[in-house]
Scaffold this motif. Structure first.
Motif, PDB file in Angstrom:
ATOM      1  N   ALA A  97      -3.117  -6.213  -3.290  1.00 53.33           N
ATOM      2  CA  ALA A  97      -3.808  -5.256  -2.425  1.00 53.33           C
ATOM      3  C   ALA A  97      -4.506  -5.898  -1.227  1.00 53.33           C
ATOM      4  CB  ALA A  97      -4.823  -4.469  -3.248  1.00 53.33           C
ATOM      5  N   HIS A  98      -4.374  -5.230  -0.074  1.00 48.32           N
ATOM      6  CA  HIS A  98      -5.145  -5.547   1.114  1.00 48.32           C
ATOM      7  C   HIS A  98      -6.174  -4.456   1.391  1.00 48.32           C
ATOM      8  CE1 HIS A  98      -1.394  -7.881   1.886  1.00 48.32           C
ATOM      9  NE2 HIS A  98      -2.263  -8.772   2.343  1.00 48.32           N
ATOM     10  N   ASN A  99      -6.130  -3.397   0.617  1.00 50.05           N
ATOM     11  CA  ASN A  99      -6.954  -2.235   0.887  1.00 50.05           C
ATOM     12  C   ASN A  99      -7.883  -1.987  -0.296  1.00 50.05           C
ATOM     13  OD1 ASN A  99      -7.717   0.635   1.180  1.00 50.05           O
ATOM     14  ND2 ASN A  99      -6.372   0.480   2.961  1.00 50.05           N
ATOM     15  N   GLU A 100      -9.174  -2.120  -0.077  1.00 51.11           N
ATOM     16  CA  GLU A 100     -10.132  -2.070  -1.174  1.00 51.11           C
ATOM     17  C   GLU A 100     -10.192  -0.703  -1.851  1.00 51.11           C
ATOM     18  OE1 GLU A 100     -11.796  -4.462  -2.750  1.00 51.11           O
ATOM     19  OE2 GLU A 100     -10.585  -5.802  -1.501  1.00 51.11           O
TER      20      GLU A 100
ATOM     21  N   GLU B 134      -7.769   1.626  -2.132  1.00 42.25           N
ATOM     22  CA  GLU B 134      -6.581   1.830  -2.962  1.00 42.25           C
ATOM     23  C   GLU B 134      -6.590   0.870  -4.149  1.00 42.25           C
ATOM     24  OE1 GLU B 134      -1.817   2.743  -2.332  1.00 42.25           O
ATOM     25  OE2 GLU B 134      -2.899   1.628  -0.797  1.00 42.25           O
ATOM     26  N   LYS B 135      -7.124  -0.315  -3.945  1.00 47.89           N
ATOM     27  CA  LYS B 135      -7.234  -1.278  -5.043  1.00 47.89           C
ATOM     28  C   LYS B 135      -8.150  -0.737  -6.138  1.00 47.89           C
ATOM     29  CE  LYS B 135      -8.497  -6.099  -6.006  1.00 47.89           C
ATOM     30  NZ  LYS B 135      -8.912  -7.391  -5.391  1.00 47.89           N
TER      31      LYS B 135
ATOM     32  N   GLU C   5       0.827  -1.204   0.000  1.00 50.01           N
ATOM     33  CA  GLU C   5       0.000   0.000   0.000  1.00 50.01           C
ATOM     34  C   GLU C   5       0.862   1.256   0.000  1.00 50.01           C
ATOM     35  OE1 GLU C   5      -2.461  -3.113   0.290  1.00 50.01           O
ATOM     36  OE2 GLU C   5      -0.832  -2.832   1.730  1.00 50.01           O
TER      37      GLU C   5
ATOM     38  N   TYR D 141      -0.095  -3.896  -8.077  1.00 50.89           N
ATOM     39  CA  TYR D 141      -0.695  -3.592  -6.787  1.00 50.89           C
ATOM     40  C   TYR D 141      -2.061  -4.261  -6.631  1.00 50.89           C
ATOM     41  CZ  TYR D 141      -2.942  -1.569  -2.847  1.00 50.89           C
ATOM     42  OH  TYR D 141      -3.636  -1.452  -1.665  1.00 50.89           O
ATOM     43  N   VAL D 142      -2.869  -4.257  -7.697  1.00 54.67           N
ATOM     44  CA  VAL D 142      -4.179  -4.922  -7.640  1.00 54.67           C
ATOM     45  C   VAL D 142      -4.014  -6.370  -7.185  1.00 54.67           C
ATOM     46  CG1 VAL D 142      -6.101  -5.788  -9.040  1.00 54.67           C
ATOM     47  CG2 VAL D 142      -5.301  -3.429  -9.333  1.00 54.67           C
TER      48      VAL D 142
END
Length: 255
Positions: free
Chosen positions: A216-219, A221-222, A82, A212-213
């Motif tokens: 990703a752990h963060n929806e 930012e994804k 992230e 990154y997609v």
């Protein structure tokens, strides 16, 4: 076009909105009127403010801890995908903005200038979001880590193993010599070289965003990264057609 999307080396510390007021060349007689430029910038500024207001709480709430686990009370770790993506894509975006400002003042061709304005507005907006998230997370905007080192976590070797050279820090980024060459050109030659540089720049940007997609752990930012993949992939097709219309081939000529 990049209007469908949601939301630089050396120049990485200055925001794109500063260009018209200080360091960049003044627009010549072919540039858009000041009132027209203001109409373009205000919506982008308002969109960035709204995106920050809506996106930051979600990103903080959905952050990952240093151990990689999800927590509603944690924020991304300094070495997380992230944080790495936000820093590196902000740098990558800044150069796209720089390239677009350069060509804006060197051609009167309306399709090229429209593309440049779209890239300036979209990528400056997205860059502001990523810098805002880092600030909200309490993380620095720069890291001693090698650019795109975070991509190795997902096996994206090309990005993680890229060897920086002459100001090109990541795949697709133009070199210092190429930037200087673009500044020396005008008219059709400037258009073609800009399009060739931007085509490679977008390819590198799509690769990083997709990387990154996949990690990703963060929806929130994804979703931003996914919008970059969609928008820049669309522009790759547009730029390829624009080069064809000018009788030019993709690929940056050796200089």
């Amino acid at each position: 076009m990049t209007a469908a999307e949601t939301g630089g080396h050396g120049a990485d510390d200055r925001m794109a909105g500063e260009h018209g007021a200080d360091g960049h060349e003044d627009a010549g007689p072919e540039a858009a009127p000041a009132a027209s430029r203001r109409r373009i910038w205000w919506p982008a500024a308002l969109a960035a403010a709204l995106a920050l207001a809506l996106g930051v709480p979600a990103l903080v709430a959905g952050g990952t801890s240093a151990s990689g686990t999800s927590s509603s009370l944690s924020v991304p770790a300094d070495d997380s995908p992230e944080a790495g993506f936000a820093r590196d894509m902000a740098t990558h975006h800044q150069q796209a903005v720089d390239l677009s400002f350069i060509v804006r003042d060197r051609t009167a061709d309306e399709p090229t200038r429209t593309l440049a304005f779209d890239i300036i507005n979209t990528q400056a907006n997205q860059r502001g979001m990523m810098m805002g998230w880092l600030d909200q997370w309490g993380l620095t905007q720069h890291s001693p880590a090698k650019p795109m080192a975070w991509m190795a976590m997902g096996g994206h070797g090309h990005g993680a193993d890229y060897q920086a050279h002459d100001g090109s820090l990541m795949p697709g980024m133009a070199t210092t010599a190429q930037l200087a060459k673009l500044r020396s050109l005008s008219g059709r030659e400037a258009e073609v070289f800009y399009l060739q540089l931007m085509l490679e720049h977008h390819k590198g940007g799509v690769e990083m965003a997709q990387g990154y997609v996949d990690l990703a752990h963060n929806e929130s930012e994804k979703r931003l990264a996914q919008s970059m993949v969609i928008g820049q992939t669309s522009e790759i097709g547009l730029i390829t057609d624009m080069l064809k219309d000018r009788g030019a081939a993709p690929g940056v000529p050796a200089s």
